[in-house]
Design a protein around this motif. Structure first.
Motif, short mmCIF file in Angstrom:
data_model
loop_
_atom_site.label_atom_id
_atom_site.label_comp_id
_atom_site.label_asym_id
_atom_site.label_seq_id
_atom_site.Cartn_x
_atom_site.Cartn_y
_atom_site.Cartn_z
N VAL A 82 64.79 4.51 65.37
CA VAL A 82 64.80 3.19 65.87
C VAL A 82 65.96 2.87 66.82
N LEU A 83 66.93 3.22 66.48
CA LEU A 83 68.21 2.89 67.33
C LEU A 83 68.23 3.86 68.71
N LEU A 84 68.06 5.07 68.63
CA LEU A 84 68.00 5.80 69.56
C LEU A 84 66.82 5.44 70.65
N VAL A 85 65.85 5.29 70.07
CA VAL A 85 64.50 4.95 70.98
C VAL A 85 64.79 3.70 71.73
N SER A 86 65.42 2.59 71.00
CA SER A 86 65.67 1.38 71.38
C SER A 86 66.65 1.29 72.62
N ALA A 87 67.79 2.33 72.32
CA ALA A 87 68.86 2.60 73.45
C ALA A 87 68.15 3.16 74.65
N ILE A 88 67.65 4.11 74.53
CA ILE A 88 66.74 4.74 75.58
C ILE A 88 65.96 3.74 76.53
N THR A 89 65.11 3.12 75.47
CA THR A 89 64.29 2.34 76.08
C THR A 89 65.06 1.09 76.87
N LEU A 90 66.41 0.64 76.32
CA LEU A 90 67.10 -0.34 76.98
C LEU A 90 67.75 0.15 78.38
N ALA A 91 68.34 1.29 78.24
CA ALA A 91 68.90 1.95 79.42
C ALA A 91 67.89 2.30 80.65
N THR A 92 66.54 2.50 80.22
CA THR A 92 65.65 2.77 81.05
C THR A 92 65.27 1.55 81.71
N ARG A 93 65.21 0.27 80.90
CA ARG A 93 64.73 -1.02 81.59
C ARG A 93 65.71 -1.48 82.54
N ILE A 94 67.22 -1.32 82.19
CA ILE A 94 68.11 -1.79 83.16
C ILE A 94 68.49 -0.94 84.12
N GLN A 95 67.83 0.20 84.16
CA GLN A 95 68.04 1.14 85.08
C GLN A 95 69.43 1.79 85.22
N GLN A 96 70.00 2.02 83.97
CA GLN A 96 71.18 2.90 83.90
C GLN A 96 70.73 3.97 83.06
N ASP A 97 72.00 4.97 83.47
CA ASP A 97 72.02 6.37 82.93
C ASP A 97 73.29 6.59 82.77
N PRO A 98 73.61 7.70 81.58
CA PRO A 98 74.80 8.28 81.51
C PRO A 98 75.47 9.06 82.56
#
Length: 126
Positions: free
Chosen positions: A50-66
């Protein structure tokens, strides 16, 4: 799902994941048989998913990537170090001293990840 709900899910899963890691670490240090119970082996993986999926979803939502955002790169790198230290602390450390040292290191890396998340600054100078 709104950004606020996603962030709440993410932060809640961070807290639960950390608490489970701390609890499992205490049991490890005590040599408790509780570590062998099925729920203790399964629950952390569910929470971390859940933590990883939410992190990836948040990063996608705010259009940021590593690749383009250094603070996110630092969090991802820190996560890999935290996972490695956690594995050493709970499973692969051969001696009690090694396991406790890895646990202490994991605590420091967790704090770093949280501070980077809060400040969006990968270079924390105190």
């Amino acid at each position: 799902m709104s950004y606020a709900v996603l962030k709440m899910i993410h932060v809640t899963s961070v807290i639960i994941s950390y608490l489970l890691f701390s609890l499992r670490s205490m049991w490890m240090m005590q040599g408790s048989a509780v570590l062998q119970q099925r729920w203790v082996k399964i629950t952390p993986h569910l929470v971390d998913t859940v933590l990883l999926v939410s992190a990836i979803t948040l990063a996608t939502r705010i259009q940021q990537d590593p690749i383009h955002d250094p603070w996110l790169s630092a969090k991802v790198a820190g996560l890999f170090v935290y996972i490695g230290l956690g594995m050493m602390a709970l499973k692969f450390g051969r001696t009690r001293k090694t396991r406790i040292s890895a646990w202490i290191g994991a605590q420091a890396v967790f704090l770093y990840i949280v501070l980077v998340a809060l400040t969006k600054n990968p270079v924390l100078l105190f």
